[in-house]
Write an enzyme that holds these catalytic residues in place. Sequence first.
Site, mmCIF file in Angstrom:
data_model
loop_
_atom_site.group_PDB
_atom_site.id
_atom_site.type_symbol
_atom_site.label_atom_id
_atom_site.label_comp_id
_atom_site.label_asym_id
_atom_site.label_seq_id
_atom_site.Cartn_x
_atom_site.Cartn_y
_atom_site.Cartn_z
ATOM 1 N N HIS A 1 53.873 62.978 87.804
ATOM 2 C CA HIS A 1 53.728 61.682 88.710
ATOM 3 C C HIS A 1 54.309 60.705 87.964
ATOM 4 O O HIS A 1 54.510 59.535 88.398
ATOM 5 C CB HIS A 1 51.943 61.272 88.307
ATOM 6 C CG HIS A 1 51.870 60.865 86.821
ATOM 7 N ND1 HIS A 1 51.145 62.299 86.085
ATOM 8 C CD2 HIS A 1 51.491 60.144 86.639
ATOM 9 C CE1 HIS A 1 51.355 61.371 84.703
ATOM 10 N NE2 HIS A 1 51.376 59.886 85.039
HETATM 11 C C1 UD1 Z 1 48.603 55.092 86.353
HETATM 12 C C2 UD1 Z 1 49.039 54.975 84.434
HETATM 13 C C3 UD1 Z 1 49.822 56.390 84.282
HETATM 14 C C4 UD1 Z 1 49.251 57.033 84.297
HETATM 15 C C5 UD1 Z 1 48.232 57.908 85.390
HETATM 16 C C6 UD1 Z 1 47.919 58.753 86.233
HETATM 17 C C7 UD1 Z 1 50.077 52.315 84.174
HETATM 18 C C8 UD1 Z 1 50.919 51.725 84.268
HETATM 19 N N1 UD1 Z 1 49.830 53.939 85.014
HETATM 20 O O1 UD1 Z 1 49.628 55.422 86.988
HETATM 21 O O2 UD1 Z 1 49.997 55.705 82.400
HETATM 22 O O3 UD1 Z 1 49.324 58.378 83.235
HETATM 23 O O4 UD1 Z 1 47.844 56.822 85.947
HETATM 24 O O5 UD1 Z 1 47.165 59.184 87.034
HETATM 25 O O6 UD1 Z 1 48.899 52.010 84.617
HETATM 26 N N2 UD1 Z 1 46.209 55.832 94.392
HETATM 27 C C9 UD1 Z 1 45.004 56.553 95.345
HETATM 28 N N3 UD1 Z 1 44.277 56.910 93.844
HETATM 29 C C10 UD1 Z 1 43.658 55.653 93.340
HETATM 30 C C11 UD1 Z 1 44.431 55.949 92.597
HETATM 31 C C12 UD1 Z 1 45.876 55.875 93.396
HETATM 32 O O7 UD1 Z 1 45.440 56.943 96.566
HETATM 33 O O8 UD1 Z 1 42.792 56.597 92.436
HETATM 34 C C13 UD1 Z 1 47.564 55.453 94.514
HETATM 35 C C14 UD1 Z 1 48.000 54.781 95.067
HETATM 36 O O9 UD1 Z 1 48.405 55.099 95.868
HETATM 37 C C15 UD1 Z 1 48.866 53.796 93.983
HETATM 38 C C16 UD1 Z 1 49.409 54.881 93.643
HETATM 39 O O10 UD1 Z 1 48.434 56.357 93.778
HETATM 40 O O11 UD1 Z 1 49.762 52.796 94.643
HETATM 41 C C17 UD1 Z 1 50.008 55.059 92.199
HETATM 42 O O12 UD1 Z 1 48.039 54.889 91.226
HETATM 43 P P1 UD1 Z 1 48.568 53.594 90.119
HETATM 44 O O13 UD1 Z 1 47.522 53.456 89.719
HETATM 45 O O14 UD1 Z 1 49.517 52.420 90.164
HETATM 46 O O15 UD1 Z 1 50.167 54.255 88.967
HETATM 47 P P2 UD1 Z 1 50.129 55.542 87.987
HETATM 48 O O16 UD1 Z 1 50.514 56.401 89.267
HETATM 49 O O17 UD1 Z 1 47.946 56.300 88.895
#
Ligand code: UD1
Length: 383
Positions: free
Chosen positions: A218
């Site tokens: 991820h």
């Molecule tokens: C975040 C953390 C990362 C951690 C990871 C675990 C930061 C900078 N990054 O990254 O350190 O390793 O979480 O997962 O804080 N989304 C969903 N459902 C959710 C949450 C997110 O579908 O409940 C999707 C959304 O499209 C979002 C994408 O996942 O845009 C990324 O989520 P985001 O929280 O921005 O970053 P992570 O890559 O999850």
Amino acid sequence: MMTELGPIICVVGARPNFMKMAPILRAMAAHTPPLPVLLVHTGQHYDKDMSDRLFEDLRLPRPDVNLEVGSATHAVQTAEVMRRFEPILDAHKPSCVVVVGDVNSTLACSLVAVKKGVPVAHIEAGLRSYDRAMPEEINRILTDQISDRLYLTERTAQDNLAREGIPAERVSFVGNVMIDSVVFGRANAPKAQSTLQAHKVDPKFLDHPAGYGVVTLHRPSNVDDADTLRALLGVLSEVAADLPLVFALHPRTRSNIDRFGLSDLIDPARMVMLPPQGYLDMLGLMAGATVVLTDSGGLQEETTALGVPCLTLRENTERPITVEQGTNILVGRDRSAILAAMQDILGGRGKRGRVPEFWDGRAAERIAADMHAWLTSLPFVSR
Ligand code: UD1
């Protein structure tokens, strides 16, 4: 005595925070005297797979407050957490704010607290990848700089903090709360077969003489660029020719595979794609695996605790003890390094390690004891 303390505001935001906070809340409740807690979820992760399911598996109480920030750019997400967290501090007059790990919510809440004169305790402090292209590295450095009490999972973190001028008196080596959750959850983790069945996948998929591998990916550096993700999926297909692979797909990765048109690289006969897994299902999948291939920080630690070989698809790690003492090998995205390491593992020569000091299931207990002593020593806290 401690009843006069304002609440300890414990912050969670994203998936990797939940398994760290769950044992801390239990230890605070079990402490004599019990430590008063207010649980705040920023809502950085919000859907069932990324949040609710983990709350259930880890027996986390419902958050007292949910800031519901959701997904956005780093700037917007961080700013929104800050904006919504400040009134919570005004309303509850906390004795301190406890943050864990390195996600955007960790930094955002620390920054709000410190500017209002509320002491901050950072759990899993001092880890450094020395790679500032990682958003988490920025979050780690800045959170540590403004924290009043810093709890370490491994002793080398102390050297990183000393280099950044953080006084040793603020720091305490307590061990790894992530492993407290492994110890807590292990007995209730389902077998991989039943997890597959729950997703309507024939459990015979796992009946291979070499067992099966588990994959998670991820990191933006691995999955946000089409060529990089294509190359990685290509190497994983080669691995899958010798060992069936179970993927637990992060939403970021799933959407990028679709967006870049890469789903043809996935042979469903050799690679099973599952949604993000609950905590216990993931633990069961890992515990039974021949190998875990991942770019996650937490999985590097969990595999070391479980004694399962781990190939980390990154150039660096902020958790060097998993390489020095545990089962972890950094293979980056290097095809020949990945395939060579797989040959060793399939030939029964996989890395064996030992479980590091204080990764013993009692780190949260040590934190609660230290926190009580620390808070009651602060001049402005009524006793
Ligand atoms: C975040 C953390 C990362 C951690 C990871 C675990 C930061 C900078 N990054 O990254 O350190 O390793 O979480 O997962 O804080 N989304 C969903 N459902 C959710 C949450 C997110 O579908 O409940 C999707 C959304 O499209 C979002 C994408 O996942 O845009 C990324 O989520 P985001 O929280 O921005 O970053 P992570 O890559 O999850």
